[in-house]
Each structure stands twice: as structure tokens, then as C-alpha cells.
Design a protein around this motif. Structure first.
Motif, mmCIF file in Angstrom:
data_model
loop_
_atom_site.group_PDB
_atom_site.id
_atom_site.type_symbol
_atom_site.label_atom_id
_atom_site.label_comp_id
_atom_site.label_asym_id
_atom_site.label_seq_id
_atom_site.Cartn_x
_atom_site.Cartn_y
_atom_site.Cartn_z
ATOM 1 N N LYS A 12 95.475 -20.242 79.822
ATOM 2 C CA LYS A 12 94.539 -21.598 79.949
ATOM 3 C C LYS A 12 95.763 -22.386 79.262
ATOM 4 O O LYS A 12 95.312 -23.424 79.926
ATOM 5 C CB LYS A 12 93.477 -21.690 78.355
ATOM 6 C CG LYS A 12 92.998 -21.206 78.354
ATOM 7 C CD LYS A 12 91.767 -21.070 77.577
ATOM 8 C CE LYS A 12 90.184 -20.845 77.901
ATOM 9 N NZ LYS A 12 89.044 -21.067 76.299
ATOM 10 N N LYS A 51 97.691 -23.497 83.541
ATOM 11 C CA LYS A 51 96.422 -24.158 84.468
ATOM 12 C C LYS A 51 97.427 -24.893 83.576
ATOM 13 O O LYS A 51 96.955 -26.720 84.910
ATOM 14 C CB LYS A 51 94.668 -24.049 83.496
ATOM 15 C CG LYS A 51 94.740 -22.814 84.079
ATOM 16 C CD LYS A 51 93.310 -21.841 84.443
ATOM 17 C CE LYS A 51 93.006 -21.057 84.879
ATOM 18 N NZ LYS A 51 92.072 -20.911 85.865
ATOM 19 N N GLU A 52 97.572 -25.782 82.395
ATOM 20 C CA GLU A 52 97.993 -27.025 81.897
ATOM 21 C C GLU A 52 99.499 -27.673 82.526
ATOM 22 O O GLU A 52 100.019 -28.243 83.074
ATOM 23 C CB GLU A 52 98.270 -27.027 80.900
ATOM 24 C CG GLU A 52 96.383 -27.089 80.525
ATOM 25 C CD GLU A 52 96.457 -27.435 78.865
ATOM 26 O OE1 GLU A 52 97.950 -27.330 78.076
ATOM 27 O OE2 GLU A 52 96.069 -26.258 77.868
ATOM 28 N N ASN A 102 100.973 -23.293 88.807
ATOM 29 C CA ASN A 102 100.254 -22.682 90.339
ATOM 30 C C ASN A 102 100.368 -21.361 90.531
ATOM 31 O O ASN A 102 100.402 -20.132 91.689
ATOM 32 C CB ASN A 102 100.427 -23.379 91.605
ATOM 33 C CG ASN A 102 99.815 -23.211 92.909
ATOM 34 O OD1 ASN A 102 98.623 -23.478 92.273
ATOM 35 N ND2 ASN A 102 100.459 -23.266 93.750
ATOM 36 N N TYR A 121 95.137 -16.681 89.186
ATOM 37 C CA TYR A 121 95.066 -15.614 88.121
ATOM 38 C C TYR A 121 94.552 -14.346 88.301
ATOM 39 O O TYR A 121 93.036 -15.015 89.325
ATOM 40 C CB TYR A 121 94.343 -16.404 87.438
ATOM 41 C CG TYR A 121 95.357 -18.292 87.193
ATOM 42 C CD1 TYR A 121 96.155 -18.255 85.207
ATOM 43 C CD2 TYR A 121 94.932 -19.004 87.785
ATOM 44 C CE1 TYR A 121 96.864 -19.143 85.350
ATOM 45 C CE2 TYR A 121 95.758 -20.072 87.491
ATOM 46 C CZ TYR A 121 96.608 -20.383 86.082
ATOM 47 O OH TYR A 121 97.198 -21.377 85.741
#
Ligand SMILES: Nc1ncnc2c1ncn2[C@@H]1O[C@H](COP(=O)(O)OP(=O)(O)OP(=O)(O)O)[C@@H](O)[C@H]1O
Ligand SMILES: Nc1nc2c(ncn2[C@@H]2O[C@H](COP(=O)(O)O)[C@@H](O)[C@H]2O)c(=O)[nH]1
Length: 224
Positions: free
Chosen positions: A136, A139-140, A144, A147
Motif C-alpha cells: 500500500k 503504491k503512494e 511503479n 505487484y
């Protein structure tokens, strides 16, 4: 920043991430490099501080990349951490040196920027092994990656694998199983992972992992 797209491997403790990763790296020497995380947990027998799997002489295309040392086959052992203190990780976090960090089973884990940059600087595909909280947080960022979630066939099999591995106390085993229940639920949410691999038969799971990596465009344009 290198143009090679990283790979995030996640999934419950005991699902088989390290087993698959080790096989991938042994079969494709000089292609992948492991992002060596920091942790406050104690080393397991055979684990050494700070030794990654990215230290092999490598042939990428026609380019022989230089290596500083000569490495033996023992360097392929999975000993993936900088074992350190909570204070040291917290200091690094406060200085902005970490991409992500998380509490897992009573210990702190984190990916430093240097861990990823070290791999990318060698023109290797960076593999990160992080829990669902790490996914998580990554992802911020602008990392890139692809996953990939590695899941066990069932909680019962996961528990057996963890017990058979003989690395956990009863307390840490129970914490890991509790985290696994959450992980298994979250991994079903659409959009969290690009692919979920159920590691029942190891050979089949490995083939699936190789297929997804072969199908995925791992080369991305340099960021401006
Ligand atoms: N498909 C499989 N069938 C049977 N045993 C397996 C399979 N895959 C892995 N194992 C075994 O399960 C145990 C856990 O695997 P592994 O250590 O790779 O998990 P992990 O996901 O990396 O765990 P952790 O996140 O705690 O590091 C190991 O003893 C490994 O040999
Ligand atoms: N968020 C992060 N999770 C990490 C990192 N390095 C490892 N892990 C995850 O921790 C658990 C337990 O690992 P173990 O080696 O103690 O069995 C496992 O799920 C790993 O994926 C990290 O840097 N950040």
C-alpha cells in the motif's frame, strides 16, 4: 533512475515468496537483484547481515558488468536483511531515507531508498519482498513496480509450512497466521495486485511467476 521496472512480491509469511525468488534468481543470474530490507527481527540460523542476491558476476545482453568481489555459491543463500535496531530505522525514516516501513509480527521492517537504488544502479530488475502494508505504501510512490501476490492454498497448509520451517516461536507463528488472514482477504480486492499466484505445486507456481514476468513489459522509460 534505471529504466527497469521493479517487481514487488508480497503474500503471507510462509506462502513461499523466498523459495520462488531464490529459484528465479538462481535460474536467471545477473538479471534480478534483491532489495535488502532493514528489520529489527533477530537473524535466523544462516542469515547474515546485509547480504543480498544481487552480488553475482552478470552478463546482461552483451555487456559484462563489473563486480567488486568474487562470490561463491553461498552468496545465493537468502539472507536478505540489514539487521538493526528500531532506533536506527526510526532515525532513517525521520531523515527520509525509507520508501516504506511497517510493523509485522512484533518487528519493524522497511525498504530504504538506497536498497532499491543499489539494485537499479547495477541495471538489474529490483525485487522487493514486502508485506501488504508495504504494498500500500509503495503504491503512494513513483516506483511503479509490478505487484505479485504469492498465496498459500489454504490456512492449514500455510500453518504447516510455517511450523515445518521451524523459524517461529508459537507466539510469532500466531501473529503471522493472524496477519496472513488479513493478507488473504486483502489480496482478493480488485486492483491491489497485478496477479495472484497460489503456490500449491511449487513447479506450477514458479512457471506462473516466470510467465507473468516474461509477459510484462519490464522496461519503462526513464523518469524526467
Ligand atoms: N509449493 C510448496 N510446497 C511445499 N512447501 C513449500 C512450497 N513453497 C514453499 N514451501 C516451503 O514453505 C516454507 C515457507 O516458504 P518461504 O520461506 O519461501 O515463505 P515466505 O513467503 O518467503 O515466508 P516469509 O515471508 O516468512 O519469509 C519453506 O520451508 C518452504 O520450503
Ligand atoms: N513492509 C515491509 N515488509 C517486509 C519488508 N521486508 C520483509 N517484509 C515482510 O515481512 C514479513 C516477514 O518476513 P520474515 O523475513 O521475518 O519472515 C514477510 O511478509 C515479508 O514480506 C520490508 O522491507 N517492508
Amino acid at each position: 533512475m534505471s529504466g527497469l521496472r521493479p517487481v514487488v512480491l508480497s503474500g503471507p509469511s510462509g506462502a513461499g515468496k523466498s523459495t520462488l525468488m531464490k529459484r528465479l534468481m538462481e535460474d536467471h543470474q545477473g538479471v534480478f537483484g534483491f532489495s535488502v530490507s532493514h528489520t529489527t527481527r533477530n537473524p535466523r540460523p544462516g542469515e547474515e547481515d546485509g547480504k543480498g542476491l544481487n552480488k553475482l558476476p552478470m552478463l546482461l545482453g552483451a555487456t559484462l558488468l563489473p563486480v567488486a568481489d568474487v562470490f561463491s555459491s553461498e552468496d545465493l543463500e537468502m539472507s536478505n536483511y540489514h539487521f538493526t535496531t528500531r532506533e536506527a530505522i526510526e532515525e532513517g525514516i525521520s531523515k527520509g531515507e525509507f520508501i516504506e516501513n511497517a510493523e509485522f509480527s512484533g518487528n519493524m521492517y522497511g525498504t530504504s531508498k538506497a536498497a532499491v537504488e543499489d539494485v537499479l544502479a547495477k541495471n538489474l530488475i529490483c525485487i522487493l519482498d514486502v508485506d501488504i502494508q508495504g504494498v500500500k505504501r509503495i503504491k503512494e510512490t513513483d516506483l511503479n513496480p509490478i505487484y505479485i501476490s504469492i498465496q498459500p492454498p489454504s490456512m492449514e497448509i500455510l500453518e504447516k509450512r510455517l511450523r515445518d520451517r521451524q523459524t517461529e516461536t508459537e507466539e510469532s507463528l500466531q501473529k503471522r497466521l493472524e496477519a496472513a488472514r488479513i493478507d488473504m482477504e486483502l489480496s482478493k480486492e480488485p486492483g491491489v495486485f497485478d496477479i495472484v499466484i497460489v503456490n500449491d505445486d511449487l513447479d506450477k507456481a514458479y512457471e506462473q511467476l516466470k510467465d507473468i514476468l516474461n509477459e510484462t513489459e519490464l522496461h519503462v522509460k526513464d523518469k524526467q
